[in-house]
Design a protein around this motif. Structure first.
Motif, PDB file in Angstrom:
ATOM      1  N   SER A  97       0.936  -1.720   0.180  1.00 13.07           N
ATOM      2  CA  SER A  97      -0.003  -0.061  -0.199  1.00 13.07           C
ATOM      3  C   SER A  97       0.990   1.756   0.031  1.00 13.07           C
ATOM      4  O   SER A  97       0.397   2.463  -0.755  1.00 13.07           O
ATOM      5  N   THR A  98       1.891   1.266   0.414  1.00 11.96           N
ATOM      6  CA  THR A  98       3.054   2.493   0.815  1.00 11.96           C
ATOM      7  C   THR A  98       3.579   2.994  -0.634  1.00 11.96           C
ATOM      8  O   THR A  98       3.322   4.097  -0.686  1.00 11.96           O
ATOM      9  N   GLN A  99       3.832   1.810  -1.092  1.00 13.23           N
ATOM     10  CA  GLN A  99       4.255   1.614  -2.069  1.00 13.23           C
ATOM     11  C   GLN A  99       3.547   2.039  -3.427  1.00 13.23           C
ATOM     12  O   GLN A  99       4.143   2.652  -4.621  1.00 13.23           O
ATOM     13  N   VAL A 100       2.462   1.393  -3.745  1.00 16.98           N
ATOM     14  CA  VAL A 100       1.582   2.288  -4.324  1.00 16.98           C
ATOM     15  C   VAL A 100       0.948   3.923  -4.541  1.00 16.98           C
ATOM     16  O   VAL A 100       1.347   4.447  -5.236  1.00 16.98           O
ATOM     17  N   ASP A 101       1.259   4.401  -3.716  1.00 16.46           N
ATOM     18  CA  ASP A 101       1.123   5.537  -3.030  1.00 16.46           C
ATOM     19  C   ASP A 101       1.983   6.140  -3.942  1.00 16.46           C
ATOM     20  O   ASP A 101       1.761   7.509  -4.158  1.00 16.46           O
ATOM     21  N   ARG A 102       2.960   6.384  -3.337  1.00 20.36           N
ATOM     22  CA  ARG A 102       4.452   6.437  -3.483  1.00 20.36           C
ATOM     23  C   ARG A 102       4.401   6.926  -5.014  1.00 20.36           C
ATOM     24  O   ARG A 102       4.875   7.539  -5.414  1.00 20.36           O
ATOM     25  N   LEU A 103       4.505   5.793  -5.691  1.00 18.61           N
ATOM     26  CA  LEU A 103       4.389   5.178  -7.180  1.00 18.61           C
ATOM     27  C   LEU A 103       3.557   6.466  -7.678  1.00 18.61           C
ATOM     28  O   LEU A 103       3.608   6.929  -8.952  1.00 18.61           O
ATOM     29  N   ALA A 104       2.308   6.122  -7.457  1.00 17.87           N
ATOM     30  CA  ALA A 104       1.061   7.602  -8.044  1.00 17.87           C
ATOM     31  C   ALA A 104       1.877   8.981  -7.967  1.00 17.87           C
ATOM     32  O   ALA A 104       1.277   9.555  -8.920  1.00 17.87           O
ATOM     33  N   ALA A 105       2.381   8.841  -6.545  1.00 19.42           N
ATOM     34  CA  ALA A 105       2.810  10.421  -6.612  1.00 19.42           C
ATOM     35  C   ALA A 105       3.521  11.158  -7.399  1.00 19.42           C
ATOM     36  O   ALA A 105       3.698  12.044  -7.345  1.00 19.42           O
ATOM     37  N   ARG A 106       4.177  10.126  -7.639  1.00 21.72           N
ATOM     38  CA  ARG A 106       5.749  10.440  -8.330  1.00 21.72           C
ATOM     39  C   ARG A 106       4.957  10.286 -10.003  1.00 21.72           C
ATOM     40  O   ARG A 106       5.880  11.452 -10.894  1.00 21.72           O
ATOM     41  N   LEU A 107       4.653   9.785 -10.712  1.00 17.56           N
ATOM     42  CA  LEU A 107       4.275   9.149 -11.838  1.00 17.56           C
ATOM     43  C   LEU A 107       3.182  10.918 -11.464  1.00 17.56           C
ATOM     44  O   LEU A 107       2.469  11.686 -13.059  1.00 17.56           O
ATOM     45  N   ARG A 108       1.678  11.225 -10.777  1.00 13.26           N
ATOM     46  CA  ARG A 108       0.957  12.651 -10.700  1.00 13.26           C
ATOM     47  C   ARG A 108       2.315  13.579 -10.673  1.00 13.26           C
ATOM     48  O   ARG A 108       1.422  14.723 -11.539  1.00 13.26           O
ATOM     49  N   ALA A 109       2.835  13.174 -10.329  1.00 12.95           N
ATOM     50  CA  ALA A 109       3.772  14.736 -10.639  1.00 12.95           C
ATOM     51  C   ALA A 109       4.121  15.561 -12.389  1.00 12.95           C
ATOM     52  O   ALA A 109       5.140  16.302 -12.401  1.00 12.95           O
ATOM     53  N   ARG A 110       4.814  14.396 -12.742  1.00 14.30           N
ATOM     54  CA  ARG A 110       4.864  13.782 -14.094  1.00 14.30           C
ATOM     55  C   ARG A 110       3.083  15.061 -15.182  1.00 14.30           C
ATOM     56  O   ARG A 110       3.731  14.403 -16.007  1.00 14.30           O
ATOM     57  N   GLY A 111       2.416  14.841 -14.186  1.00  7.86           N
ATOM     58  CA  GLY A 111       1.185  15.225 -14.852  1.00  7.86           C
ATOM     59  C   GLY A 111       0.645  14.242 -15.461  1.00  7.86           C
ATOM     60  O   GLY A 111      -0.160  14.127 -16.276  1.00  7.86           O
ATOM     61  N   GLN A 112       0.913  12.839 -14.851  1.00  8.68           N
ATOM     62  CA  GLN A 112      -0.011  11.957 -15.228  1.00  8.68           C
ATOM     63  C   GLN A 112      -1.075  11.550 -14.573  1.00  8.68           C
ATOM     64  O   GLN A 112      -1.100  11.595 -13.679  1.00  8.68           O
ATOM     65  N   GLU A 113      -1.933  11.232 -15.442  1.00  8.95           N
ATOM     66  CA  GLU A 113      -3.601  10.678 -14.218  1.00  8.95           C
ATOM     67  C   GLU A 113      -3.148   8.952 -14.212  1.00  8.95           C
ATOM     68  O   GLU A 113      -2.939   8.333 -14.453  1.00  8.95           O
ATOM     69  N   VAL A 114      -3.572   9.098 -12.630  1.00  2.66           N
ATOM     70  CA  VAL A 114      -3.327   7.581 -11.767  1.00  2.66           C
ATOM     71  C   VAL A 114      -4.291   7.579 -11.214  1.00  2.66           C
ATOM     72  O   VAL A 114      -5.236   8.045 -10.647  1.00  2.66           O
ATOM     73  N   VAL A 115      -4.995   5.923 -11.183  1.00  4.02           N
ATOM     74  CA  VAL A 115      -5.787   5.174 -10.464  1.00  4.02           C
ATOM     75  C   VAL A 115      -5.349   4.383  -9.517  1.00  4.02           C
ATOM     76  O   VAL A 115      -4.682   3.666  -9.989  1.00  4.02           O
ATOM     77  N   THR A 116      -5.306   4.355  -8.600  1.00  6.29           N
ATOM     78  CA  THR A 116      -4.884   3.366  -7.787  1.00  6.29           C
ATOM     79  C   THR A 116      -6.365   3.022  -6.842  1.00  6.29           C
ATOM     80  O   THR A 116      -7.110   3.654  -6.802  1.00  6.29           O
ATOM     81  N   THR A 117      -5.762   1.733  -6.653  1.00  5.78           N
ATOM     82  CA  THR A 117      -6.737   1.074  -6.520  1.00  5.78           C
ATOM     83  C   THR A 117      -6.462  -0.542  -5.854  1.00  5.78           C
ATOM     84  O   THR A 117      -5.205  -0.605  -5.643  1.00  5.78           O
ATOM     85  N   ARG A 118      -7.188  -1.635  -5.413  1.00  5.62           N
ATOM     86  CA  ARG A 118      -6.918  -2.729  -4.898  1.00  5.62           C
ATOM     87  C   ARG A 118      -7.390  -3.411  -4.883  1.00  5.62           C
ATOM     88  O   ARG A 118      -8.492  -3.641  -5.434  1.00  5.62           O
ATOM     89  N   GLU A 119      -6.854  -4.903  -4.490  1.00  4.94           N
ATOM     90  CA  GLU A 119      -7.860  -6.442  -4.690  1.00  4.94           C
ATOM     91  C   GLU A 119      -7.984  -7.271  -2.887  1.00  4.94           C
ATOM     92  O   GLU A 119      -6.773  -7.265  -2.781  1.00  4.94           O
ATOM     93  N   PRO A 120      -8.653  -7.480  -2.515  1.00  6.62           N
ATOM     94  CA  PRO A 120      -9.980  -7.468  -3.027  1.00  6.62           C
ATOM     95  C   PRO A 120     -10.640  -5.898  -2.586  1.00  6.62           C
ATOM     96  O   PRO A 120     -10.242  -5.681  -1.895  1.00  6.62           O
ATOM     97  N   GLY A 121     -11.238  -5.926  -3.851  1.00  7.21           N
ATOM     98  CA  GLY A 121     -12.157  -4.589  -3.688  1.00  7.21           C
ATOM     99  C   GLY A 121     -11.391  -3.617  -4.386  1.00  7.21           C
ATOM    100  O   GLY A 121     -11.840  -4.187  -5.864  1.00  7.21           O
ATOM    101  N   GLY A 122     -11.755  -2.480  -4.959  1.00 12.19           N
ATOM    102  CA  GLY A 122     -11.557  -1.968  -6.378  1.00 12.19           C
ATOM    103  C   GLY A 122     -13.187  -1.256  -6.830  1.00 12.19           C
ATOM    104  O   GLY A 122     -12.530  -0.245  -7.903  1.00 12.19           O
ATOM    105  N   SER A 123     -14.125  -1.040  -6.469  1.00 13.06           N
ATOM    106  CA  SER A 123     -15.328  -0.819  -7.426  1.00 13.06           C
ATOM    107  C   SER A 123     -16.253  -1.301  -5.670  1.00 13.06           C
ATOM    108  O   SER A 123     -16.394  -2.061  -4.673  1.00 13.06           O
ATOM    109  N   PRO A 124     -17.491  -0.714  -5.551  1.00 15.71           N
ATOM    110  CA  PRO A 124     -18.439  -1.040  -4.495  1.00 15.71           C
ATOM    111  C   PRO A 124     -19.009  -2.501  -5.119  1.00 15.71           C
ATOM    112  O   PRO A 124     -19.119  -2.433  -3.328  1.00 15.71           O
ATOM    113  N   THR A 125     -19.547  -3.040  -5.643  1.00 14.40           N
ATOM    114  CA  THR A 125     -19.607  -4.571  -5.615  1.00 14.40           C
ATOM    115  C   THR A 125     -19.088  -5.059  -5.001  1.00 14.40           C
ATOM    116  O   THR A 125     -18.573  -6.170  -4.194  1.00 14.40           O
TER     117      THR A 125
END
Length: 218
Positions: free
Chosen positions: A20-48
């Protein structure tokens, strides 16, 4: 980005590996480059799929065996892909997911002894060709991971998998490493015993190389 590489990155590993920590850190680094990033997880990731998560991690499905858990994960993954992952990929976003199909292969396939043919059939139906462009396996001894998980979850009851004994988690580590050995082009193993900063840098170096990102831009 390397031709043919889907902007879909998954993190795998045992309990307390720091996914979870590394998902967040990688996402932040990509967003700093102007990229759209969607972070999600399994199980889960959608309401159902989140409803399925509560059923599985609470241990309610354990009594019905590994096959029942596997089918629940497959149903959750199908909804997760349709509602979250595939729409994001279609619009050109990066998707970074905390666990995906390799966790099912390890937990329910290898440890639950679900036959490979059954696992492949479920993957064909749910995942199809939406296979991650890169999977990062955060590897560390289970003794260390469980200590981290216990510290992280102070005051919280251990979930269905955290509560298994140490032999289970040692077998889980072996299962993940075996899966990585079978698909070395997609699954890259990173030493998660290092500090979070060192792991984050190793993750970034791997992502930058795999997707041919310009290292001069941070």
């Amino acid at each position: 980005m390397t031709a043919g590489r889907r902007r879909f990155i998954t993190f795998e590993g045992g309990e307390g590996a720091g996914k979870s920590t590394q998902v967040d850190r990688l996402a932040a680094r990509l967003r700093a480059r102007g990229q759209e990033v969607v972070t999600t997880r399994e199980p889960g990731g959608s309401p159902t799929a989140e409803k399925f998560r509560n059923i599985v991690l609470s241990g309610q499905a354990k009594q019905f065996g590994a096959f029942a858990e596997t089918t629940l994960f497959a149903a959750a993954r199908l909804d997760h892909l349709r509602e979250t992952i595939e729409p994001a990929l279609r619009r050109g976003a990066w998707v970074i997911c905390d666990r995906f199909m390799d966790s099912t292969r390890a937990y329910q396939g290898a440890l639950g002894k679900i036959k490979p043919g059954v696992m492949r059939a479920l993957e064909f139906v749910t995942v199809g060709d939406t296979v991650p462009g890169l999977t990062l396996l955060l590897d560390l001894p289970p003794e260390d991971g469980l200590k981290r998980a216990a510290k992280r979850g102070m005051g919280r009851r251990a979930d269905r998998f955290e509560s298994e004994d140490i032999d289970y988690h040692r077998s889980l580590r072996r299962a993940f490493l075996d899966i990585a050995a079978e698909e070395p082009k997609r699954i890259h193993t990173i030493d998660a015993q290092k500090s979070p900063d060192e792991v984050a840098q190793a993750v970034w170096d791997d992502v930058a190389k795999t997707f041919a990102l310009e290292k001069s831009r941070v």
